[in-house]
Enzyme design. Structure first.
Site, short mmCIF file in Angstrom:
data_model
loop_
_atom_site.label_atom_id
_atom_site.label_comp_id
_atom_site.label_asym_id
_atom_site.label_seq_id
_atom_site.Cartn_x
_atom_site.Cartn_y
_atom_site.Cartn_z
N GLU A 1 1.04 -1.20 0.12
CA GLU A 1 0.26 0.20 -0.19
C GLU A 1 0.83 1.08 -0.24
O GLU A 1 0.90 2.48 1.42
CB GLU A 1 -1.37 -0.45 0.96
N GLU B 1 -5.39 -10.61 -1.87
CA GLU B 1 -7.05 -10.69 -1.02
C GLU B 1 -8.42 -10.88 -0.91
O GLU B 1 -9.09 -9.73 -0.73
CB GLU B 1 -6.33 -9.40 -0.07
O1 9MR Z 1 -7.42 -8.55 7.69
C1 9MR Z 1 -6.31 -7.87 9.14
C2 9MR Z 1 -7.34 -6.85 9.91
O2 9MR Z 1 -6.76 -8.69 11.13
C3 9MR Z 1 -6.25 -6.49 11.05
O3 9MR Z 1 -6.51 -5.90 12.04
C4 9MR Z 1 -5.74 -4.82 9.85
C5 9MR Z 1 -4.45 -4.10 10.16
O4 9MR Z 1 -5.02 -2.74 9.14
O5 9MR Z 1 -5.27 -6.17 8.92
C6 9MR Z 1 -5.59 -6.93 8.04
O6 9MR Z 1 -5.19 -6.82 6.10
C7 9MR Z 1 -5.31 -6.41 5.28
C8 9MR Z 1 -3.92 -6.37 4.89
O7 9MR Z 1 -3.11 -6.82 5.98
C9 9MR Z 1 -3.28 -5.16 3.64
N1 9MR Z 1 -4.81 -5.67 3.34
C10 9MR Z 1 -5.98 -4.72 3.80
C11 9MR Z 1 -6.22 -6.21 4.38
C12 9MR Z 1 -7.98 -5.56 5.45
O8 9MR Z 1 -7.44 -4.36 5.72
#
Ligand code: 9MR
Length: 338
Positions: free
Chosen positions: A148, A256
């Protein structure tokens, strides 16, 4: 007695044969050369979760275990136990592993957020890459090196890494990673970067193209694809984007995927069909564009999905429901992979 033992062992062998021969999404995708899988959390440590993971995945990615705040809560302590255990499970079941993620603006430990100088940032960055790649040597198929890095308008995100090192931090991280790599693919991962013509997607493509032209080592781009049934979905623009990456020798991961529904429509057959259409259309692109290497869903089941907590009034985004029941979309994808 002897006879009973013989009969029992015959039954066990038969059952093993039947279950080994049973086709699943994972086995069908493997035959087609597609990496398919899910982000896992603690479900990887419970028996039912493990069964579902084996049924669906030939590649796995940690939803959170590999992020900085979990892996390296302070500058000196590395928390490998959950990662090592999950890799052990994956190896035992012939499942590959993806690493998510080395550098990001979220889920950082305070020693990262408190970095003050360029020199300090470079030292921590290099040490992070080298320690991870040494520990996981030979065990990882793909690394998300940076996650990101763009804003929606296509400008660089002002993360701590960007603020201290400028946009060069991305090329630097890829270069150091490639110097310590043992056969893994190096990726940049992003959301809202899937459609040709969208500012963030075009900025990312142009940036990756410029990295290739400069000889910076990069293998692939992840398109996260967190989608919703009530937002526009443009498969032609996604396919065209995959194709232009193929033209510059870059592979793609649908990294994802999830497709959320508005809560008022969880039981609406039309909405459920729409969700199935989006999943299967993406799978079709993954199966027909040779540079799309993987299709990974962000959590297989609705109980632990990140969606409801982030998008109030939305949910049901996964392939399995809260009880691990397969939704019709599982069967549709299973058919598609025949
Ligand atoms: O699914 C993840 C969630 O459990 C966490 O709390 C969060 C923290 O920001 O991150 C989520 O995963 C993210 C991923 O690492 C990057 N792309 C977006 C995903 C959803 O937020």
């Amino acid at each position: 007695m002897k006879k009973t033992i013989l009969v029992t062992s015959l039954i066990v062998s038969l059952l093993t044969l039947v279950s080994c021969g049973k086709e699943t999404i994972a086995s069908r995708a493997t035959k087609k050369g597609l990496e398919i899988g899910t982000a896992y959390a603690s479900d990887i440590f419970d028996p039912e979760g493990q069964e579902r993971i084996k049924e669906f995945s030939n590649i796995l990615v940690a939803e959170n275990f590999m992020k900085c705040a979990n892996l390296r809560p302070n500058a000196k302590f590395w928390n490998w136990s959950d990662i090592d255990h999950s890799i052990e499970f994956a190896e035992k079941n012939n499942i590959q592993m993806k690493f998510h993620t080395m550098f990001w603006h979220q889920q950082n430990s305070s020693f990262i957020n408190n970095m003050k100088s360029k020199e300090e940032a470079l030292e921590i960055m290099d040490n992070h890459i080298i320690t991870i790649m040494d520990h996981l040597k030979g065990k990882i198929k793909v690394y998300d090196v940076v996650n990101e890095m763009f804003e929606e308008d296509g400008s660089f995100r002002k993360s701590i890494w960007y603020n201290l090192l400028g946009e060069e931090y991305i090329a630097h991280a890829l270069t150091v990673a490639s110097e310590h790599n043992s056969g893994a693919k190096l990726y940049l991962n992003e959301y809202n970067n899937e459609c040709v013509g969208y500012p963030k997607a075009d900025a990312m493509y142009n940036f990756v193209k410029s990295l290739k032209e400069k000889g910076v080592p990069i293998d692939g781009v992840g398109m996260q694809l967190h989608l919703s049934t009530d937002l526009p979905f443009d498969p032609d623009a996604i396919r065209a984007n995959c194709k232009r990456y193929a033209d510059i020798g870059i592979e793609i991961s649908f990294s994802e995927v999830d497709v959320r529904l508005p809560a008022s429509k969880f039981k609406d057959p039309e909405e459920i069909k729409k969700q199935e259409y989006i999943y299967t259309t993406l799978l079709d692109i993954a199966l027909t564009e040779p540079n799309v290497k993987s299709f990974i869903v962000w959590g297989m089941y609705d109980r632990t999905s990140w969606v409801p907590a982030t998008f109030g009034g939305y949910g049901n985004a996964c392939i399995y429901d809260v009880e691990y029941n397969k939704k019709p979309v599982y069967e549709a994808m299973f058919e598609q992979l025949k």
